[in-house]
Design a protein around this motif. Structure first.
Motif, PDB file in Angstrom:
ATOM      1  N   ASN A  30      38.767  43.525  41.648  1.00 36.53           N
ATOM      2  CA  ASN A  30      37.900  42.755  40.756  1.00 36.53           C
ATOM      3  C   ASN A  30      36.544  42.563  41.436  1.00 36.53           C
ATOM      4  OD1 ASN A  30      38.569  40.892  42.715  1.00 36.53           O
ATOM      5  ND2 ASN A  30      39.913  39.722  41.397  1.00 36.53           N
ATOM      6  N   ASN A  31      35.569  42.242  40.655  1.00 41.14           N
ATOM      7  CA  ASN A  31      34.231  42.078  41.204  1.00 41.14           C
ATOM      8  C   ASN A  31      34.045  40.653  41.713  1.00 41.14           C
ATOM      9  OD1 ASN A  31      34.031  40.648  38.847  1.00 41.14           O
ATOM     10  ND2 ASN A  31      32.674  42.095  37.830  1.00 41.14           N
ATOM     11  N   SER A  32      32.962  40.444  42.428  1.00 46.13           N
ATOM     12  CA  SER A  32      32.735  39.144  43.052  1.00 46.13           C
ATOM     13  C   SER A  32      32.460  38.040  42.029  1.00 46.13           C
ATOM     14  CB  SER A  32      31.579  39.230  44.041  1.00 46.13           C
ATOM     15  OG  SER A  32      30.401  39.663  43.379  1.00 46.13           O
ATOM     16  N   ALA A  33      32.085  38.389  40.807  1.00 43.99           N
ATOM     17  CA  ALA A  33      31.834  37.376  39.788  1.00 43.99           C
ATOM     18  C   ALA A  33      33.113  36.630  39.400  1.00 43.99           C
ATOM     19  CB  ALA A  33      31.211  38.018  38.553  1.00 43.99           C
ATOM     20  N   SER A  34      34.265  37.272  39.549  1.00 44.62           N
ATOM     21  CA  SER A  34      35.530  36.632  39.161  1.00 44.62           C
ATOM     22  C   SER A  34      36.188  35.886  40.311  1.00 44.62           C
ATOM     23  CB  SER A  34      36.490  37.687  38.609  1.00 44.62           C
ATOM     24  OG  SER A  34      36.886  38.569  39.637  1.00 44.62           O
ATOM     25  N   TRP A  35      35.577  35.820  41.466  1.00 45.49           N
ATOM     26  CA  TRP A  35      36.209  35.163  42.616  1.00 45.49           C
ATOM     27  C   TRP A  35      36.408  33.676  42.399  1.00 45.49           C
ATOM     28  CZ3 TRP A  35      33.329  37.702  47.323  1.00 45.49           C
ATOM     29  CH2 TRP A  35      33.753  39.025  47.433  1.00 45.49           C
ATOM     30  N   SER A  91      37.178  32.235  39.568  1.00 46.09           N
ATOM     31  CA  SER A  91      37.929  31.994  38.338  1.00 46.09           C
ATOM     32  C   SER A  91      39.241  31.261  38.622  1.00 46.09           C
ATOM     33  CB  SER A  91      38.218  33.323  37.629  1.00 46.09           C
ATOM     34  OG  SER A  91      39.136  34.078  38.388  1.00 46.09           O
ATOM     35  N   GLN A 118      42.001  33.559  40.168  1.00 46.93           N
ATOM     36  CA  GLN A 118      41.896  33.774  41.616  1.00 46.93           C
ATOM     37  C   GLN A 118      42.315  32.527  42.379  1.00 46.93           C
ATOM     38  OE1 GLN A 118      41.174  36.668  43.184  1.00 46.93           O
ATOM     39  NE2 GLN A 118      41.232  37.565  41.146  1.00 46.93           N
TER      40      GLN A 118
END
Length: 156
Positions: A21-26, A28, A31
């Protein structure tokens, strides 16, 4: 030892899916829940290490620790006696080689996914960095089992 080899590509694919996943979803909630599950697993692994010590424990404590022993030793889910690993030495050998043996099914799964992309059955090939992250995450997650094995070695 055939069942773990057959189930490992499914495990790798699920772990890859959740790891890629990308860092934007860290930040969420998903996560966050994954981090809580990981911390709980590590807590139970460290607690299960007490089973490998010479401490005397109350019966309820021992029952709880025995219930959580699968977090310490994932091979306890399988009947290793039927596979010829009955004695202590062969079980230790199996537990020692198992983390290293994980790399072979992971590499096969990695190249199989690339083959599926090459013949246009799926899109998006596996990233090598995420694949290595999956492998080393599994090694780190079950490192407590290796520590437990070393405690058993020096237990009188």
């Amino acid at each position: 030892p055939v069942l773990p080899l057959l189930l490992s590509p499914i495990l790798f694919a699920v772990l890859y899916r959740f790891s890629a996943n990308n860092s934007a979803s860290w930040g969420s909630w998903g996560q966050g829940m994954a981090a809580i599950v990981f911390l709980l697993l590590n807590h139970y692994q460290m607690t299960a290490l007490l089973n490998h010590s010479n401490l005397s424990k109350a019966t309820p404590v021992t029952q709880v620790m025995n219930a959580m022993s699968v977090a310490d030793d994932p091979s306890s889910m399988f009947n290793t006696d039927c596979a010829g690993y009955r004695d202590k030495l062969s079980q230790m050998l199996l537990k020692t080689i198992a983390p290293l043996a994980l790399i072979f099914p992971l590499v096969l799964t990695y190249y199989f996914s690339r083959l599926l992309v090459a013949i246009d059955l799926v899109r998006g090939k596996w990233n090598r960095d995420v694949t290595m992250n999956v492998y080393f995450s599994l090694l780190f997650t079950f490192f407590a089992g290796i520590a437990a094995m070393s405690l058993d070695t020096f237990k009188c």
